[in-house]
Design a protein around this motif. Structure first.
Motif, PDB file in Angstrom:
ATOM      1  N   GLN A  51       3.319  -2.376  -1.326  1.00 27.46           N
ATOM      2  CA  GLN A  51       4.378  -3.292  -0.890  1.00 27.46           C
ATOM      3  C   GLN A  51       5.221  -2.669   0.211  1.00 27.46           C
ATOM      4  OE1 GLN A  51       6.462  -4.127  -4.529  1.00 27.46           O
ATOM      5  NE2 GLN A  51       4.914  -5.560  -5.283  1.00 27.46           N
ATOM      6  N   LEU A  52       5.537  -1.374   0.057  1.00 28.01           N
ATOM      7  CA  LEU A  52       6.329  -0.686   1.074  1.00 28.01           C
ATOM      8  C   LEU A  52       5.560  -0.616   2.387  1.00 28.01           C
ATOM      9  CD1 LEU A  52       8.845   0.903   1.882  1.00 28.01           C
ATOM     10  CD2 LEU A  52       7.756   2.966   0.962  1.00 28.01           C
ATOM     11  N   ALA A  53       4.265  -0.371   2.305  1.00 26.24           N
ATOM     12  CA  ALA A  53       3.445  -0.302   3.512  1.00 26.24           C
ATOM     13  C   ALA A  53       3.400  -1.657   4.222  1.00 26.24           C
ATOM     14  CB  ALA A  53       2.033   0.153   3.153  1.00 26.24           C
ATOM     15  N   ARG A  54       3.322  -2.735   3.449  1.00 21.32           N
ATOM     16  CA  ARG A  54       3.306  -4.069   4.057  1.00 21.32           C
ATOM     17  C   ARG A  54       4.636  -4.361   4.740  1.00 21.32           C
ATOM     18  NH1 ARG A  54       0.238  -5.445  -0.583  1.00 21.32           N
ATOM     19  NH2 ARG A  54       2.095  -6.135  -1.721  1.00 21.32           N
ATOM     20  N   PHE A  55       5.748  -3.992   4.088  1.00 25.77           N
ATOM     21  CA  PHE A  55       7.061  -4.207   4.690  1.00 25.77           C
ATOM     22  C   PHE A  55       7.196  -3.409   5.981  1.00 25.77           C
ATOM     23  CE2 PHE A  55      11.403  -2.573   5.236  1.00 25.77           C
ATOM     24  CZ  PHE A  55      12.067  -3.766   5.454  1.00 25.77           C
ATOM     25  N   ALA A  56       6.787  -2.141   5.924  1.00 25.94           N
ATOM     26  CA  ALA A  56       6.878  -1.296   7.119  1.00 25.94           C
ATOM     27  C   ALA A  56       6.046  -1.876   8.248  1.00 25.94           C
ATOM     28  CB  ALA A  56       6.417   0.126   6.787  1.00 25.94           C
ATOM     29  N   GLY A  57       4.890  -2.418   7.917  1.00 21.59           N
ATOM     30  CA  GLY A  57       4.039  -3.009   8.944  1.00 21.59           C
ATOM     31  C   GLY A  57       4.682  -4.233   9.580  1.00 21.59           C
ATOM     32  N   ARG A  92       8.790  -8.575  16.458  1.00 19.04           N
ATOM     33  CA  ARG A  92       9.295  -8.984  15.148  1.00 19.04           C
ATOM     34  C   ARG A  92      10.648  -8.328  14.865  1.00 19.04           C
ATOM     35  NH1 ARG A  92       3.670  -8.661  13.848  1.00 19.04           N
ATOM     36  NH2 ARG A  92       3.829  -6.625  12.819  1.00 19.04           N
ATOM     37  N   ALA A  93      10.799  -7.078  15.274  1.00 18.06           N
ATOM     38  CA  ALA A  93      12.091  -6.403  15.087  1.00 18.06           C
ATOM     39  C   ALA A  93      13.186  -7.108  15.872  1.00 18.06           C
ATOM     40  CB  ALA A  93      11.980  -4.938  15.518  1.00 18.06           C
ATOM     41  N   ALA A 150       5.452 -15.335   5.809  1.00 16.79           N
ATOM     42  CA  ALA A 150       4.500 -15.019   4.741  1.00 16.79           C
ATOM     43  C   ALA A 150       4.908 -13.755   4.000  1.00 16.79           C
ATOM     44  CB  ALA A 150       3.092 -14.862   5.328  1.00 16.79           C
ATOM     45  N   GLY A 151       5.545 -12.836   4.705  1.00 14.83           N
ATOM     46  CA  GLY A 151       5.965 -11.589   4.086  1.00 14.83           C
ATOM     47  C   GLY A 151       7.277 -11.692   3.343  1.00 14.83           C
ATOM     48  N   GLY A 152       7.904 -12.867   3.357  1.00 10.96           N
ATOM     49  CA  GLY A 152       9.133 -13.076   2.605  1.00 10.96           C
ATOM     50  C   GLY A 152      10.397 -12.603   3.297  1.00 10.96           C
ATOM     51  N   LEU A 153      10.306 -12.228   4.592  1.00  9.30           N
ATOM     52  CA  LEU A 153      11.501 -11.776   5.297  1.00  9.30           C
ATOM     53  C   LEU A 153      12.259 -12.931   5.939  1.00  9.30           C
ATOM     54  CD1 LEU A 153      10.291  -8.476   7.010  1.00  9.30           C
ATOM     55  CD2 LEU A 153      11.272  -8.840   4.747  1.00  9.30           C
ATOM     56  N   LEU A 154      11.568 -14.007   6.250  1.00 13.24           N
ATOM     57  CA  LEU A 154      12.206 -15.175   6.848  1.00 13.24           C
ATOM     58  C   LEU A 154      11.973 -16.405   5.987  1.00 13.24           C
ATOM     59  CD1 LEU A 154      11.341 -14.940  10.678  1.00 13.24           C
ATOM     60  CD2 LEU A 154      13.278 -13.943   9.436  1.00 13.24           C
ATOM     61  N   ALA A 155      12.929 -17.319   6.041  1.00 21.26           N
ATOM     62  CA  ALA A 155      12.776 -18.644   5.430  1.00 21.26           C
ATOM     63  C   ALA A 155      12.628 -19.647   6.561  1.00 21.26           C
ATOM     64  CB  ALA A 155      13.989 -18.981   4.572  1.00 21.26           C
ATOM     65  N   GLU A 156      11.827 -20.654   6.341  1.00 25.95           N
ATOM     66  CA  GLU A 156      11.518 -21.623   7.385  1.00 25.95           C
ATOM     67  C   GLU A 156      11.868 -23.033   6.939  1.00 25.95           C
ATOM     68  OE1 GLU A 156       7.545 -22.778  10.030  1.00 25.95           O
ATOM     69  OE2 GLU A 156       7.323 -22.113   7.945  1.00 25.95           O
ATOM     70  N   GLU A 188      20.619  -1.664   7.697  1.00 33.84           N
ATOM     71  CA  GLU A 188      20.612  -0.254   7.321  1.00 33.84           C
ATOM     72  C   GLU A 188      19.490   0.507   8.020  1.00 33.84           C
ATOM     73  OE1 GLU A 188      20.753   0.065   3.076  1.00 33.84           O
ATOM     74  OE2 GLU A 188      22.861  -0.551   2.999  1.00 33.84           O
ATOM     75  N   LEU A 189      18.371  -0.140   8.282  1.00 40.36           N
ATOM     76  CA  LEU A 189      17.328   0.505   9.070  1.00 40.36           C
ATOM     77  C   LEU A 189      17.822   0.758  10.493  1.00 40.36           C
ATOM     78  CD1 LEU A 189      14.062  -1.374   7.994  1.00 40.36           C
ATOM     79  CD2 LEU A 189      14.559   1.062   7.684  1.00 40.36           C
ATOM     80  N   SER A 190      18.572  -0.212  11.041  1.00 38.80           N
ATOM     81  CA  SER A 190      19.132  -0.048  12.381  1.00 38.80           C
ATOM     82  C   SER A 190      20.088   1.130  12.432  1.00 38.80           C
ATOM     83  CB  SER A 190      19.872  -1.318  12.817  1.00 38.80           C
ATOM     84  OG  SER A 190      18.996  -2.421  12.863  1.00 38.80           O
TER      85      SER A 190
END
Length: 243
Positions: free
Chosen positions: A17-23, A30-31, A68-74, A96-98
């Motif tokens: 899951q972490l690898a998918r998020f990082a990708g 996307r960033a 699809a990755g759950g980061l955005l809602a449409e 926090e990543l920023s």
């Protein structure tokens, strides 16, 4: 064999899951979309394409992955496709990543316009749904100094702080699944500012009553003269620190 692993299940699902998020976030286009959506508003795909400087067809593919990755809602209205960050948790992760990016790694402004926009963002901005930048830090410090907010073991509103929100007329949704208050690491100040239900309510109130107004096309906000008076009266903040 390592504890917790079997021959039929050799991988840690959390690692996958972490690898998918990082990708998902390890792509500049996307960033750029995720950072733009930190303003808390819904954007159309065409608006994000112009912001990211890519073709609409290219942007659509990236948005599909983020949804699809759950980061955005449409959501769709007629012919328009709108997207927003899925929730406050995603906004927290992006901010926090920023904040972990080293100052020397941030690109220098290429023009006076970029420099002015960057300065405005550093002075005051919204971080999804709460105040950030120097403005967010000044407000957080003032609340702490006046014993409305405790930072002894994480962020917590004191009894005086809860009474302050009631006295100002800022309602707090105490049934929300979000934390009432939360520390959010500010990527320009490198210090935590107030987030959570209370941070969102304060920001919403400041915009609704005209203490702050949005400026430009980014997330930048500035404090109005009436906001300077209000924040001075309510939190003892000197107007000069808000400019």
């Amino acid at each position: 064999m390592l504890a917790g692993m079997t021959s039929t299940d050799p991988r840690n699902p959390r690692a996958a899951q972490l690898a998918r998020f990082a990708g998902l976030v390890a792509d500049e286009t996307r960033a750029a979309c995720l950072l733009a959506l930190l303003d808390g508003r819904a954007w159309t795909a065409s608006e994000l394409a112009r912001h990211a400087g890519v073709a609409a067809s290219t942007l659509s593919e990236h948005l599909g992955k983020l949804v699809a990755g759950g980061l955005l809602a449409e959501e769709r209205q007629g012919r328009h496709r709108y997207v927003r960050l899925a929730d406050a948790r995603v906004a927290q992760l992006v901010e926090e990543l920023s904040a972990q990016v080293a100052p020397e790694a941030v690109a220098r402004p290429r023009s006076l316009r970029e420099s002015s926009a960057g300065s405005a963002m550093a002075r005051g901005r919204t971080c999804y749904d709460h105040l950030a930048g120097r403005l967010g830090i000044v407000v957080t410090d003032a609340m702490t100094t006046r014993l409305l907010l405790s930072q002894d073991a994480g962020f917590a509103l004191t009894d005086a702080g809860l009474a302050w929100f009631d006295a100002v007329g800022i309602g707090l949704d105490r049934k929300s699944r979000r934390p009432l208050v939360r520390a959010c690491l500010d990527w320009t100040e490198r210090r935590p500012h107030l987030a959570g239900v209370a941070g969102a309510a304060l920001c919403r109130h400041a915009l609704e009553v005209g203490w702050c107004v949005r400026i430009g096309s980014e997330r930048a906000v500035k404090v109005t003269p009436s906001g300077e008076r209000a924040l001075g009266s309510l939190l003892g903040i000197e107007a000069a620190t808000l400019r």
